[in-house]
Write a protein that holds these residues in place. Structure first.
Motif, PDB file in Angstrom:
ATOM      1  N   ALA A 181       0.874  -1.181   0.000  1.00  0.00           N
ATOM      2  CA  ALA A 181       0.000   0.000   0.000  1.00  0.00           C
ATOM      3  C   ALA A 181       0.909   1.228   0.000  1.00  0.00           C
ATOM      4  O   ALA A 181       1.676   1.445   0.930  1.00  0.00           O
ATOM      5  N   ARG A 182       0.843   2.003  -1.042  1.00  0.00           N
ATOM      6  CA  ARG A 182       1.747   3.148  -1.205  1.00  0.00           C
ATOM      7  C   ARG A 182       1.490   4.232  -0.153  1.00  0.00           C
ATOM      8  O   ARG A 182       0.361   4.420   0.294  1.00  0.00           O
ATOM      9  N   GLU A 183       2.554   4.928   0.224  1.00  0.00           N
ATOM     10  CA  GLU A 183       2.430   6.066   1.140  1.00  0.00           C
ATOM     11  C   GLU A 183       1.564   7.141   0.477  1.00  0.00           C
ATOM     12  O   GLU A 183       1.616   7.325  -0.739  1.00  0.00           O
ATOM     13  N   GLY A 184       0.778   7.837   1.277  1.00  0.00           N
ATOM     14  CA  GLY A 184      -0.053   8.920   0.762  1.00  0.00           C
ATOM     15  C   GLY A 184      -1.333   8.466   0.088  1.00  0.00           C
ATOM     16  O   GLY A 184      -1.987   9.260  -0.584  1.00  0.00           O
ATOM     17  N   THR A 185      -1.692   7.178   0.222  1.00  0.00           N
ATOM     18  CA  THR A 185      -2.899   6.676  -0.448  1.00  0.00           C
ATOM     19  C   THR A 185      -4.057   6.428   0.518  1.00  0.00           C
ATOM     20  O   THR A 185      -5.049   5.817   0.137  1.00  0.00           O
ATOM     21  N   GLN A 186      -3.940   6.911   1.764  1.00  0.00           N
ATOM     22  CA  GLN A 186      -5.026   6.693   2.707  1.00  0.00           C
ATOM     23  C   GLN A 186      -6.328   7.269   2.135  1.00  0.00           C
ATOM     24  O   GLN A 186      -6.339   8.307   1.500  1.00  0.00           O
ATOM     25  N   GLY A 187      -7.404   6.542   2.347  1.00  0.00           N
ATOM     26  CA  GLY A 187      -8.706   6.932   1.812  1.00  0.00           C
ATOM     27  C   GLY A 187      -8.967   6.388   0.420  1.00  0.00           C
ATOM     28  O   GLY A 187     -10.066   6.540  -0.107  1.00  0.00           O
ATOM     29  N   LEU A 188      -7.985   5.753  -0.177  1.00  0.00           N
ATOM     30  CA  LEU A 188      -8.148   5.181  -1.513  1.00  0.00           C
ATOM     31  C   LEU A 188      -8.235   3.662  -1.423  1.00  0.00           C
ATOM     32  O   LEU A 188      -7.993   3.070  -0.383  1.00  0.00           O
ATOM     33  N   TYR A 189      -8.559   3.033  -2.532  1.00  0.00           N
ATOM     34  CA  TYR A 189      -8.578   1.572  -2.583  1.00  0.00           C
ATOM     35  C   TYR A 189      -8.122   1.113  -3.960  1.00  0.00           C
ATOM     36  O   TYR A 189      -8.149   1.861  -4.928  1.00  0.00           O
ATOM     37  N   SER A 190      -7.697  -0.117  -4.006  1.00  0.00           N
ATOM     38  CA  SER A 190      -7.343  -0.758  -5.261  1.00  0.00           C
ATOM     39  C   SER A 190      -8.137  -2.047  -5.380  1.00  0.00           C
ATOM     40  O   SER A 190      -8.081  -2.895  -4.486  1.00  0.00           O
ATOM     41  N   ASP A 191      -8.898  -2.183  -6.441  1.00  0.00           N
ATOM     42  CA  ASP A 191      -9.509  -3.478  -6.727  1.00  0.00           C
ATOM     43  C   ASP A 191      -8.390  -4.449  -7.076  1.00  0.00           C
ATOM     44  O   ASP A 191      -7.362  -4.058  -7.632  1.00  0.00           O
ATOM     45  N   VAL A 192      -8.563  -5.699  -6.730  1.00  0.00           N
ATOM     46  CA  VAL A 192      -7.672  -6.776  -7.158  1.00  0.00           C
ATOM     47  C   VAL A 192      -8.565  -7.700  -7.975  1.00  0.00           C
ATOM     48  O   VAL A 192      -9.329  -8.497  -7.424  1.00  0.00           O
ATOM     49  N   THR A 193      -8.506  -7.533  -9.285  1.00  0.00           N
ATOM     50  CA  THR A 193      -9.477  -8.124 -10.198  1.00  0.00           C
ATOM     51  C   THR A 193      -8.874  -9.259 -11.009  1.00  0.00           C
ATOM     52  O   THR A 193      -7.788  -9.111 -11.572  1.00  0.00           O
ATOM     53  N   ILE A 194      -9.589 -10.354 -11.076  1.00  0.00           N
ATOM     54  CA  ILE A 194      -9.219 -11.450 -11.969  1.00  0.00           C
ATOM     55  C   ILE A 194      -9.789 -11.076 -13.333  1.00  0.00           C
ATOM     56  O   ILE A 194     -10.970 -11.237 -13.598  1.00  0.00           O
ATOM     57  N   ALA A 195      -8.937 -10.512 -14.172  1.00  0.00           N
ATOM     58  CA  ALA A 195      -9.377  -9.987 -15.464  1.00  0.00           C
ATOM     59  C   ALA A 195      -9.540 -11.086 -16.510  1.00  0.00           C
ATOM     60  O   ALA A 195     -10.347 -10.949 -17.430  1.00  0.00           O
ATOM     61  N   GLU A 196      -8.761 -12.143 -16.366  1.00  0.00           N
ATOM     62  CA  GLU A 196      -8.795 -13.227 -17.350  1.00  0.00           C
ATOM     63  C   GLU A 196      -8.383 -14.522 -16.669  1.00  0.00           C
ATOM     64  O   GLU A 196      -7.470 -14.527 -15.847  1.00  0.00           O
ATOM     65  N   ALA A 197      -9.058 -15.599 -17.010  1.00  0.00           N
ATOM     66  CA  ALA A 197      -8.705 -16.922 -16.479  1.00  0.00           C
ATOM     67  C   ALA A 197      -8.941 -17.960 -17.572  1.00  0.00           C
ATOM     68  O   ALA A 197     -10.082 -18.238 -17.933  1.00  0.00           O
TER      69      ALA A 197
END
Length: 184
Positions: A107-123
């Protein structure tokens, strides 16, 4: 005879259960490393797989990928494009279900309040015979996760999805409602 064969083919296709690939959802503070598992069920007839994971590279960065217990260690390779995409190529399995890989995301510094989806784009899953596309008769269902970055002084209310709180994550307050699920 043809009608009977068609009936059995339709019955087989309609009763096939979906294969499931999942990633987890996590809460973490900036600067923390989150280990996100990629898990699968119903691998008994799978001989190879290619899985593409997408994440927001402005919120998290990939530190690496470790082989899960369901995969033979020498049978997995991965490539991190650096642009928020990881491609996993697996050519051998040790178990019929379980963790395929664990992705370590910072989790990068300065990113509080944000989110990142972790998406299975292809299988893409191939049968052990190397010829059959398993998604035709048995589709792949995905359950995607996310990493929610919170400040150490955050008042957090409602974790809408089931979240695992990353070890040593600090919150000022956490308010839950009926139906919320949290693991620590």
């Amino acid at each position: 005879m043809r009608v009977l064969a068609f009936f059995f083919l339709c019955l087989t296709l309609s009763t096939a259960s979906a294969r499931m690939l999942t990633t987890g959802s996590f809460v973490a503070n900036p600067g923390m490393v989150v280990s996100v598992p990629l898990a699968a069920d119903a691998l008994a007839d799978v001989g190879a797989a290619t899985v593409v994971l997408n994440y927001d590279s402005t919120v998290v960065s990939c530190l690496g990928v470790e082989t899960g217990e369901a995969v033979s260690p020498e049978k997995m390779t991965y490539a991190d494009t650096g642009a928020g995409q990881i491609v996993l190529v697996i050519s051998g399995f040790r178990k019929e279900s379980g963790t395929l890989a664990t992705v370590r995301l910072l989790a990068r510094e300065g990113t509080q309040g944000l989110y990142s989806d972790v998406t299975i784009a292809e299988a893409d899953l191939a049968a052990k015979d190397g010829l059959t596309d398993l998604a035709v008769a048995n589709p792949v269902t995905t359950v995607n996760g996310m990493i929610r970055v919170v400040a150490t002084s955050a008042d957090v209310s409602r974790l809408e999805n089931a979240f695992a709180v990353n070890p040593k994550t600090t919150l000022k307050n956490l308010t839950l409602e009926s139906g919320d699920a949290v693991m620590a």
